[in-house]
Design an enzyme around this catalytic site. Structure first.
Site, mmCIF file in Angstrom:
data_model
loop_
_atom_site.group_PDB
_atom_site.id
_atom_site.type_symbol
_atom_site.label_atom_id
_atom_site.label_comp_id
_atom_site.label_asym_id
_atom_site.label_seq_id
_atom_site.Cartn_x
_atom_site.Cartn_y
_atom_site.Cartn_z
ATOM 1 N N ASP A 58 96.482 25.592 30.333
ATOM 2 C CA ASP A 58 95.650 25.637 29.121
ATOM 3 C C ASP A 58 96.477 25.243 27.898
ATOM 4 O OD1 ASP A 58 97.002 27.943 29.833
ATOM 5 O OD2 ASP A 58 95.586 29.332 28.919
ATOM 6 N N LYS A 77 99.463 27.811 36.303
ATOM 7 C CA LYS A 77 98.734 28.930 35.693
ATOM 8 C C LYS A 77 99.345 30.202 36.281
ATOM 9 C CE LYS A 77 95.318 30.475 33.154
ATOM 10 N NZ LYS A 77 95.404 30.445 31.690
ATOM 11 N N TYR A 124 91.066 21.299 46.130
ATOM 12 C CA TYR A 124 90.083 20.323 46.610
ATOM 13 C C TYR A 124 90.008 20.304 48.146
ATOM 14 C CZ TYR A 124 89.953 18.469 41.838
ATOM 15 O OH TYR A 124 89.809 18.334 40.485
ATOM 16 N N ASP A 182 94.194 16.443 37.648
ATOM 17 C CA ASP A 182 92.950 15.692 37.462
ATOM 18 C C ASP A 182 92.568 15.723 35.982
ATOM 19 O OD1 ASP A 182 90.603 14.413 37.951
ATOM 20 O OD2 ASP A 182 89.727 15.935 39.247
ATOM 21 N N ASP A 229 93.519 12.711 32.804
ATOM 22 C CA ASP A 229 92.423 12.070 32.066
ATOM 23 C C ASP A 229 92.605 12.219 30.556
ATOM 24 O OD1 ASP A 229 91.121 11.083 34.226
ATOM 25 O OD2 ASP A 229 89.182 11.969 33.740
#
Ligand SMILES: NC(=O)c1ccc[n+]([C@@H]2O[C@H](COP(=O)([O-])OP(=O)(O)OC[C@H]3O[C@@H](n4cnc5c(N)ncnc54)[C@H](O)[C@@H]3O)[C@@H](O)[C@H]2O)c1
Length: 358
Positions: free
Chosen positions: A219, A187, A141, A243, A247
């Site tokens: 994943d 990852k 970000y 993020d 959620d």
């Protein structure tokens, strides 16, 4: 013990749930010989109306003076068309940056009386209780270069060693107080930045030999959180992955009105519900105060070292829900519908009962 708390109620239901939080906070602090001095300040749309900016330097200074900051929520229809930097939500980013809040912490805990309202089956969700540590001020970000032109768009995921070390230390310390299992999400099969993340987490982990480290690809983590959420205790991950995972983790366990959060830096800490200012129900005494009250519980634990108080607040919330009290957002099972104030009162009464039985 004396502590200073900065109160930023914000807009919409932010002010209503803040009232609940303040009542509970003072009530609980008396039981623990804690004196809390509060200073209230404007932030968000209300600050724009009063001062022409959603966050004044004076408000930031009040936060710098405090041991912890409690934030309600900001935003609303009235300010939607303002320029980007004047919007209430711009104040959130500026405040988090000013306070150097590099870790966001969100618990994913399912209350027994809600096992039937989850999107997951009861046997899968029952007993779920884990915490997600999301890196908040680095990663893709903020990495440079970033941009786009007619032919390409690009961002850069970069992590400095110190950025990984500081969040890893926080996560390991909390894991030590829990089930002592830390899942580091990355990852690393594709991204070098993730290989580096994994290496640094392992190095920091040597200082916490009692905590078991599980490395998991993001994943697979997304899949595992919905397949078998009980396997997790503490998850630590980068900004982008966190993020998404936080959620998913939040929503399998409850509604927006139930989700607390903490954002922690080296010096400062801010506690706020995950939800926004809910303009559709603002001013009607309908808002669910549980996310905000849960955020106060996190403040007692993480900023004041009163884990016992935090546990009792959690138990009081649980008992109130078990008794069937529901605000409008969580009344799918047709419970005893109560207002924000009534829910707060019941939680405080139950806190007293549980405290007296200790
Ligand atoms: N941290 C923050 O301050 C924050 C976070 C998210 C959104 N916002 C802002 O809030 C405003 C409204 O955004 P939104 O509608 O997308 O999200 P929201 O979280 O405010 O509301 C989404 C839905 O959930 C309901 N809801 C949320 N919290 C509730 C609670 N405690 N009790 C009962 N019902 C609750 C609302 O009534 C609404 O129907 C926007 O201006 C947005 O930018 C602020």
């Amino acid at each position: 013990m004396n502590k200073k708390v900065a109160l930023l109620p914000g807009d919409g239901i932010g002010t209503e749930v803040m009232n609940s939080a303040v009542k509970l906070m003072h009530h609980v602090s008396k039981k623990y010989d804690l004196t809390i001095e509060t200073t209230e300040s404007l932030m968000g749309g209300c600050s724009y109306d009063a001062h022409g900016t959603p966050l004044t330097d004076e408000t930031i200074d009040i936060c710098y003076q405090a041991d912890a900051v409690l934030l309600g929520a900001v935003g609303g229809y009235k300010w939607e068309d303002l320029e980007h930097h004047l919007k209430p939500e711009a104040a959130l980013l500026k405040l988090r940056k000013s306070l150097g809040l590099f870790t966001n912490i969100r618990p994913a805990k399912v209350y027994p009386s809600f096992v039937n309202s989850s999107s997951l089956k009861e046997e899968i969700i029952k007993g779920t209780d884990f915490v997600v540590f999301r890196e908040l001020t680095g990663g893709i970000y903020f990495g440079k270069p970033s941009g786009y032109d007619e032919n390409k768009g690009f961002n850069t995921m970069v992590y400095e060693k110190y950025e990984i070390e500081r969040i890893a230390h926080q996560a390991f310390k909390v894991a030590q107080k829990r089930k002592k299992v830390l899942t580091s999400v990355d990852k690393a099969n594709v991204l070098e930045v993730s290989q580096f993340w994994r290496k640094i987490v392992a190095e920091v982990g040597k200082q916490y030999p009692d905590v078991k480290i599980n490395n998991m690809y993001v994943d697979n983590t997304a899949m595992q959180v919905v397949r078998d959420p009980k396997q997790f205790d503490v998850i630590v991950t980068s900004n982008l992955f966190g993020d998404i995972i936080s959620d998913i983790a939040g929503m399998i366990t409850g509604s927006l009105g139930m989700l607390p959060s903490a954002s922690i830096g080296e010096k400062y800490a801010l506690y706020e519900p995950v939800h926004g200012s809910a303009p559709d129900i603002a001013g009607q005494n309908k808002a669910n105060p549980i996310a905000m009250i849960g955020s106060v519980a996190m403040m007692f634990d993480l900023s004041f070292g009163l884990q016992d108080a935090a546990i009792l607040i959690e138990k009081a919330i649980e008992k109130t829900l078990d008794q069937g009290y529901r605000t409008v957002d969580i009344n799918q099972d047709g419970g005893n519908l109560v207002s924000t104030d009534e829910m707060t009162k019941k939680i405080i009464e139950n806190f007293d009962t549980i405290f007296n039985q200790k």
